[in-house]
Design an enzyme around this catalytic site. Sequence first.
Site, mmCIF file in Angstrom:
data_model
loop_
_atom_site.group_PDB
_atom_site.id
_atom_site.type_symbol
_atom_site.label_atom_id
_atom_site.label_comp_id
_atom_site.label_asym_id
_atom_site.label_seq_id
_atom_site.Cartn_x
_atom_site.Cartn_y
_atom_site.Cartn_z
ATOM 1 C CE1 TYR A 129 -3.851 -2.142 5.038
ATOM 2 C CE2 TYR A 129 -3.189 0.013 4.146
ATOM 3 C CZ TYR A 129 -3.376 -1.231 4.023
ATOM 4 O OH TYR A 129 -3.646 -1.565 2.519
ATOM 5 C CB SER A 136 -1.022 -0.052 1.162
ATOM 6 O OG SER A 136 -1.718 1.311 1.541
#
Length: 252
Positions: free
Chosen positions: A155, A145
């Site tokens: 995350y 990501s």
Amino acid sequence: MSKRFEKKLVLITGAAGGMGQAFARQFAAEGAELILTDIEDKGLEQAAAGLRAQGAVCSAYCIDLAAENEILKLASELCARHVELDVLVNNAGLAYGEVAHSFETLSQAKWLRFLSVNTLAPLLLAQALRAPLAKARGVVLNISSMASYVPGTAYGVTKAALNAMTYGMAGSFGADGIRVNAIAPGVMETPASKASLPPGTFERIQSQQMLKLDGNADDIAALAAFLASDDARFITCEVVSCDAGNRLRGWR
């Protein structure tokens, strides 16, 4: 469309979600037989049924990637059924909710679950499937990501660690002729991404793009198909950004 994956077998984790379905459609359109996994059994079966209705050959397995015993059980079953595995797309991950908004307040148990799914599962699954991947001189794609370059949330940290894991995997698996790369998508124009971000945040992140375009899951799937194909046979150990040149990842 070309048939770069005709007579090839592709395993996609997290296949019930929007990104996973985009990967499945892309590889199926190019002739691949699919193995789909997800923790959401109903969504998984719906995704598989939709692909079969369009002529794809696919099987589906419900699995919790936070549980190593489930990973090993699935891999054992697949190795018994398939001599070769051409592509493993490690797409499954915990991306929304607390993992995307918290950092210093998380308990050890939560950190371990997030890291288990987002960082360790790709390695454990690839290693458990190493024999059929090696036989096919296959490809592992880890889905990272843009958040990996600005790891201010759990995350982002798990994806930054996945980038490092990709490097380690490429070095280890390369001995068997297996290529390992990662893709770092930017902010995608999907209902899930918009719903998960606070009001205005999606637009702020998108405004950092050098190209004024709306990215979508098909952009990532097209890149995945290239990296998994023989067209990219000399590419390994790379984290490839697909984010319209978003400035949040800095200049490299």
